[in-house]
Design a protein around this motif. Structure first.
Motif, PDB file in Angstrom:
ATOM      1  N   LEU A  98     -10.857  -1.145   5.980  1.00  0.00           N
ATOM      2  CA  LEU A  98     -10.336  -0.761   4.550  1.00  0.00           C
ATOM      3  C   LEU A  98      -9.609   0.506   4.443  1.00  0.00           C
ATOM      4  O   LEU A  98      -8.635   0.645   3.545  1.00  0.00           O
ATOM      5  CB  LEU A  98     -11.781  -0.666   3.903  1.00  0.00           C
ATOM      6  CG  LEU A  98     -12.734  -1.816   3.905  1.00  0.00           C
ATOM      7  CD1 LEU A  98     -13.847  -1.287   3.122  1.00  0.00           C
ATOM      8  CD2 LEU A  98     -11.954  -2.877   3.133  1.00  0.00           C
ATOM      9  N   VAL A  99      -9.875   1.593   5.313  1.00  0.00           N
ATOM     10  CA  VAL A  99      -9.022   2.771   5.014  1.00  0.00           C
ATOM     11  C   VAL A  99      -9.165   3.254   6.666  1.00  0.00           C
ATOM     12  O   VAL A  99     -10.304   3.251   7.362  1.00  0.00           O
ATOM     13  CB  VAL A  99     -10.017   3.772   4.245  1.00  0.00           C
ATOM     14  CG1 VAL A  99      -9.318   5.216   4.258  1.00  0.00           C
ATOM     15  CG2 VAL A  99      -9.867   3.134   2.968  1.00  0.00           C
ATOM     16  N   THR A 100      -7.983   3.860   6.825  1.00  0.00           N
ATOM     17  CA  THR A 100      -7.874   4.908   8.121  1.00  0.00           C
ATOM     18  C   THR A 100      -7.369   6.144   7.786  1.00  0.00           C
ATOM     19  O   THR A 100      -6.494   6.397   6.809  1.00  0.00           O
ATOM     20  CB  THR A 100      -6.882   4.104   8.951  1.00  0.00           C
ATOM     21  OG1 THR A 100      -7.115   3.170   9.287  1.00  0.00           O
ATOM     22  CG2 THR A 100      -6.929   5.176  10.428  1.00  0.00           C
ATOM     23  N   LYS A 101      -8.003   7.164   8.059  1.00  0.00           N
ATOM     24  CA  LYS A 101      -7.538   8.745   7.762  1.00  0.00           C
ATOM     25  C   LYS A 101      -7.246   9.513   9.343  1.00  0.00           C
ATOM     26  O   LYS A 101      -7.946   9.123  10.176  1.00  0.00           O
ATOM     27  CB  LYS A 101      -8.745   9.401   7.192  1.00  0.00           C
ATOM     28  CG  LYS A 101      -9.072   8.839   5.623  1.00  0.00           C
ATOM     29  CD  LYS A 101      -7.881   9.324   4.585  1.00  0.00           C
ATOM     30  CE  LYS A 101      -8.115   8.750   3.282  1.00  0.00           C
ATOM     31  NZ  LYS A 101      -6.892   9.035   2.400  1.00  0.00           N
ATOM     32  N   HIS A 108      -1.730  -6.882   7.199  1.00  0.00           N
ATOM     33  CA  HIS A 108      -2.094  -7.548   6.085  1.00  0.00           C
ATOM     34  C   HIS A 108      -2.752  -8.779   6.475  1.00  0.00           C
ATOM     35  O   HIS A 108      -3.926  -9.407   5.752  1.00  0.00           O
ATOM     36  CB  HIS A 108      -0.975  -7.997   5.018  1.00  0.00           C
ATOM     37  CG  HIS A 108      -1.361  -8.310   3.768  1.00  0.00           C
ATOM     38  ND1 HIS A 108      -2.283  -7.925   2.985  1.00  0.00           N
ATOM     39  CD2 HIS A 108      -0.875  -9.502   3.113  1.00  0.00           C
ATOM     40  CE1 HIS A 108      -2.413  -8.724   1.854  1.00  0.00           C
ATOM     41  NE2 HIS A 108      -1.608  -9.602   2.014  1.00  0.00           N
ATOM     42  N   SER A 119       0.182   5.690   0.756  1.00  0.00           N
ATOM     43  CA  SER A 119      -0.429   6.821   0.940  1.00  0.00           C
ATOM     44  C   SER A 119       0.195   8.338   1.268  1.00  0.00           C
ATOM     45  O   SER A 119       1.455   8.030   1.651  1.00  0.00           O
ATOM     46  CB  SER A 119      -1.544   6.842   2.237  1.00  0.00           C
ATOM     47  OG  SER A 119      -0.593   6.654   3.203  1.00  0.00           O
ATOM     48  N   THR A 153      -2.174  -0.686   9.914  1.00  0.00           N
ATOM     49  CA  THR A 153      -3.178  -2.070   9.931  1.00  0.00           C
ATOM     50  C   THR A 153      -2.300  -3.227   9.141  1.00  0.00           C
ATOM     51  O   THR A 153      -1.822  -2.898   8.175  1.00  0.00           O
ATOM     52  CB  THR A 153      -4.431  -1.623   9.242  1.00  0.00           C
ATOM     53  OG1 THR A 153      -4.990  -0.637  10.210  1.00  0.00           O
ATOM     54  CG2 THR A 153      -5.371  -3.132   9.197  1.00  0.00           C
ATOM     55  N   ALA A 163      -0.676  -3.317   5.714  1.00  0.00           N
ATOM     56  CA  ALA A 163      -1.692  -3.386   4.531  1.00  0.00           C
ATOM     57  C   ALA A 163      -2.167  -1.928   4.388  1.00  0.00           C
ATOM     58  O   ALA A 163      -2.855  -1.302   3.116  1.00  0.00           O
ATOM     59  CB  ALA A 163      -2.667  -4.311   4.531  1.00  0.00           C
ATOM     60  N   ARG A 164      -2.204  -1.261   5.285  1.00  0.00           N
ATOM     61  CA  ARG A 164      -2.915   0.135   5.504  1.00  0.00           C
ATOM     62  C   ARG A 164      -1.893   0.959   6.171  1.00  0.00           C
ATOM     63  O   ARG A 164      -1.326   0.624   7.391  1.00  0.00           O
ATOM     64  CB  ARG A 164      -4.168   0.264   6.366  1.00  0.00           C
ATOM     65  CG  ARG A 164      -5.215  -0.591   5.664  1.00  0.00           C
ATOM     66  CD  ARG A 164      -5.813  -0.135   4.320  1.00  0.00           C
ATOM     67  NE  ARG A 164      -7.038  -0.882   3.887  1.00  0.00           N
ATOM     68  CZ  ARG A 164      -6.535  -1.709   2.977  1.00  0.00           C
ATOM     69  NH1 ARG A 164      -5.207  -1.788   2.426  1.00  0.00           N
ATOM     70  NH2 ARG A 164      -7.279  -2.802   2.252  1.00  0.00           N
ATOM     71  N   VAL A 201      -6.405  -1.008  14.287  1.00  0.00           N
ATOM     72  CA  VAL A 201      -5.676   0.394  13.736  1.00  0.00           C
ATOM     73  C   VAL A 201      -4.535   0.396  15.069  1.00  0.00           C
ATOM     74  O   VAL A 201      -4.991   0.700  16.132  1.00  0.00           O
ATOM     75  CB  VAL A 201      -6.456   1.385  13.625  1.00  0.00           C
ATOM     76  CG1 VAL A 201      -5.755   2.865  13.489  1.00  0.00           C
ATOM     77  CG2 VAL A 201      -7.554   1.344  12.526  1.00  0.00           C
ATOM     78  N   GLU A 240      -0.898   5.250   7.277  1.00  0.00           N
ATOM     79  CA  GLU A 240      -1.391   6.684   7.237  1.00  0.00           C
ATOM     80  C   GLU A 240      -0.553   7.544   8.145  1.00  0.00           C
ATOM     81  O   GLU A 240      -0.531   7.002   9.291  1.00  0.00           O
ATOM     82  CB  GLU A 240      -2.976   6.688   7.696  1.00  0.00           C
ATOM     83  CG  GLU A 240      -3.552   8.302   7.452  1.00  0.00           C
ATOM     84  CD  GLU A 240      -3.805   8.767   6.041  1.00  0.00           C
ATOM     85  OE1 GLU A 240      -4.248   9.718   5.963  1.00  0.00           O
ATOM     86  OE2 GLU A 240      -3.743   7.712   5.338  1.00  0.00           O
ATOM     87  N   THR A 299       0.855  -1.122   0.139  1.00  0.00           N
ATOM     88  CA  THR A 299       0.140  -0.037   0.040  1.00  0.00           C
ATOM     89  C   THR A 299       0.984   1.275  -0.077  1.00  0.00           C
ATOM     90  O   THR A 299       2.087   1.282   0.288  1.00  0.00           O
ATOM     91  CB  THR A 299      -0.922  -0.098   1.211  1.00  0.00           C
ATOM     92  OG1 THR A 299      -1.773   1.119   1.234  1.00  0.00           O
ATOM     93  CG2 THR A 299      -0.116   0.251   2.437  1.00  0.00           C
TER      94      THR A 299
END
Length: 202
Positions: free
Chosen positions: A127-130, A92, A27, A90, A76-77, A106, A79, A25
């Protein structure tokens, strides 16, 4: 005379070299000045202009081998909070050997101390963290959770329609989150030991 070419280090023999690692990933941070990269071995942070890798962290995941073995996890995630030392990570895969990085948590990671300082757990895959200086937004397939960054207290839970791509928009200046609408079910659990040092920069 000796005409042998100079000896070069064999970086490919290092199991954590770029050749053996896998990109999972990427970002940008909130101002677009840094790129966070999640890999099978951990993560990397790059400065965008001029483009250069600032640092990388190997979190001890087993990388794939040439015979198809290994490859048990990774990030996998990821931010990054502006240019601070705080990252939301996060995992995988959820495996017994790397259960501290599962796909339904998270982890707020402080790179200065190289440890987890907060955690949010869910019953579904994230799926997503902002991130924002005052908020953490976590997107699941059918809902969005909004937390206060300083103490990880839940501020809002919004049930959305089926959102398998985790689409979300987050205002960086005012309180605003954009998503879908619909129904769902859930569950969350938060723990926090932040203590306040979120101002360090890389």
């Amino acid at each position: 005379s000796n005409n042998k070419p100079p000896i070069e280090e064999d970086f490919d023999s290092d199991q954590y070299s770029d050749k053996n690692d896998t990109l999972l990933t990427m970002s940008f941070n909130q101002d677009g000045g840094c790129l966070s990269i999640g890999t099978a071995s951990g993560f990397r942070i790059c400065n965008v202009h001029p483009f250069e890798e600032t640092f990388r962290r190997n979190l001890g995941f087993q990388l794939p081998t040439s015979n198809g073995g290994g490859g048990s996890g990774g990030i996998a995630r990821i931010e990054m909070l502006y240019r601070t030392n705080l990252l939301a990570l996060t995992g995988h895969h959820s495996t017994a050997s790397h259960s501290q990085y599962p796909p339904n948590k998270v982890l707020i990671y402080d790179d200065h101390s190289q440890c987890t300082v907060g955690e949010l757990s869910f019953r579904q895959k994230i799926l997503v963290t902002k991130l924002r200086r005052d908020r953490i937004v976590v997107v699941l397939r059918d809902r969005v959770y909004v937390y206060n960054f300083s103490d990880l207290s839940l501020l809002d839970k919004v049930h959305t329609g089926d959102n398998p791509a985790g689409l979300i928009g987050l205002s960086l200046d005012n309180w605003g989150v954009g998503g879908g609408g619909g129904a769902g079910g859930g569950g969350e659990n938060a723990s926090n030991v932040l203590g306040g040092n979120t101002n360090s920069t890389l």
